[in-house]
Design a protein around this motif. Structure first.
Motif, PDB file in Angstrom:
ATOM      1  N   GLU A   1      47.021  19.597 -22.230  1.00  0.00           N
ATOM      2  CA  GLU A   1      47.212  19.788 -23.665  1.00  0.00           C
ATOM      3  C   GLU A   1      48.672  19.577 -24.051  1.00  0.00           C
TER       4      GLU A   1
ATOM      5  N   LYS B   1      36.341  20.298 -25.050  1.00  0.00           N
ATOM      6  CA  LYS B   1      37.148  21.307 -25.725  1.00  0.00           C
ATOM      7  C   LYS B   1      37.285  20.903 -27.190  1.00  0.00           C
ATOM      8  N   LYS B   2      36.285  21.248 -27.974  1.00  0.00           N
ATOM      9  CA  LYS B   2      36.241  20.790 -29.364  1.00  0.00           C
ATOM     10  C   LYS B   2      37.365  21.377 -30.202  1.00  0.00           C
ATOM     11  N   GLU B   3      37.774  22.600 -29.877  1.00  0.00           N
ATOM     12  CA  GLU B   3      38.891  23.200 -30.611  1.00  0.00           C
ATOM     13  C   GLU B   3      40.165  22.411 -30.386  1.00  0.00           C
TER      14      GLU B   3
ATOM     15  N   GLU C   1      40.286  19.261 -29.531  1.00  0.00           N
ATOM     16  CA  GLU C   1      40.080  17.964 -30.179  1.00  0.00           C
ATOM     17  C   GLU C   1      40.539  18.019 -31.633  1.00  0.00           C
ATOM     18  N   GLU C   2      40.149  19.077 -32.312  1.00  0.00           N
ATOM     19  CA  GLU C   2      40.508  19.217 -33.725  1.00  0.00           C
ATOM     20  C   GLU C   2      41.993  19.518 -33.898  1.00  0.00           C
ATOM     21  N   GLU C   3      42.508  20.402 -33.058  1.00  0.00           N
ATOM     22  CA  GLU C   3      43.907  20.816 -33.185  1.00  0.00           C
ATOM     23  C   GLU C   3      44.873  19.687 -32.843  1.00  0.00           C
TER      24      GLU C   3
END
Length: 330
Positions: free
Chosen positions: A160, A181-183, A185-187
């Motif tokens: 990350e 890790k969709k969170e 991906e968005e962040e």
């Protein structure tokens, strides 16, 4: 009576003094030479705590000689040098030092990407050898990072942090991980790909996954063949994840452009290893976390883990938590 501990490598004095406040300490006093196996076999017999590095193999045979050992404190994030199952079977706690080296290792990963992609070491050697006679349009041309596609294999803390740095270079970041890790991906504005697709689409590929039986030789002949001929592979995770023989042939044949390596299957790498003969590979002696601040933080965290273990407290960074949960510890 103070607990007895053994430290397998010479540590900075403030760290040793911290341990000595609580424990009787014996320490291998060579800074750059690992403790010999026969010495470690003798020292482990009666100690309550062991403070070790990745260079020590704490295997089942060695652990069978431990009579009082309560905790093994590994000054590293990884712990594949320790037979955790064997330790757990004897009720021995195993600890590591995650978190403190994240940003430092991400920095080095990015540095290796740039060094390998832009042929910095090769160019420096070219100048020092007296080969630079004039400016030439295509002399020592490399690969651009700005606007390129970065593929990250293993999106843990370091992955990350590398992704965050890549955004500053306007890179399109892809990742492959055991689970999505969709969170993140968005962040971070990154995109999940399966491994095959990531390798095909990426200009730079960073290996940042832990070393496990499942990831051994994760990158081999078939995976390297999927990569672009202009691609750069960087490994700052663990040796053994990338098949070094297959990587050598891919680099030698021009199947991929370059590689940057901080880790190897056998460390230190032999000076007659074929990879060291290639101009398009940048090699480093496992210095991913080697900033003064980070190494001191690691040393202190490992000391804290050790002290908590010998005092029968639950260490903050415990690898085999089930030993405590199931009441198996001494």
């Amino acid at each position: 009576m103070k607990p007895n501990v053994y430290i397998t490598r010479k540590l900075p004095l403030p760290v040793v003094e911290k341990i000595k406040e609580v424990c009787e300490v014996r320490m291998w006093d060579e800074e750059d030479i690992p403790v010999p196996k026969e010495v470690l076999e003798k020292e482990i017999e009666n100690v309550d705590g062991l403070y070790c590095l990745l260079t020590e193999s704490i295997d089942k045979e060695l652990l069978s000689k431990a009579n009082n050992l309560k905790v093994i404190s590994n000054m590293a994030v990884g712990y594949n040098n320790i037979d955790v199952d064997a330790a757990s079977g004897k009720g021995i706690l195993v600890t590591n030092t995650p978190g403190v080296l994240t940003e430092t290792t991400a920095d080095l990963t990015f540095a290796l990407m740039m060094a390998a992609g832009r042929r910095l070491v090769e160019a420096s050697d070219y100048l020092k050898a007296g080969k630079w006679k004039t400016w030439s349009p295509m002399m020592l041309t490399g690969q651009d990072m700005y606007g390129a596609t970065l593929g990250i294999i293993g999106l843990g803390r370091i992955g990350e942090s590398v992704a965050k740095r890549a955004k500053g270079f306007d890179m399109d970041v892809l990742y492959y991980n055991r689970s999505r890790k969709k969170e993140a991906e968005e962040e971070l504005g990154i995109h999940y790909r399966d491994l095959e697709t990531l390798l095909k689409e990426s200009d730079f590929v960073c290996v940042l996954t832990p070393y496990t039986p499942e990831t051994e030789n994760l990158i081999g002949k078939e995976q390297l063949a999927l990569m672009k001929s202009s691609a750069v592979l960087v490994n700052t995770a663990r040796g053994g994840i990338v098949n070094e023989g297959d990587l050598y042939h891919a680099l030698k044949s021009g199947e991929i452009f370059a590689a940057g390596l901080d880790v190897f299957k056998e460390e230190p790498i032999s000076l007659d290893h074929p990879l060291l003969t290639l101009p398009n590979v940048v090699v480093l002696p496992h210095i991913g976390s080697a900033s003064k601040k980070t190494r001191m933080n690691m040393a202190n965290l490992a000391a804290d883990n050790l002290l908590q273990g010998v005092e029968r407290k639950t260490p903050k960074h415990l690898v085999n938590k089930h030993v405590i949960e199931e009441g198996l510890s001494y």
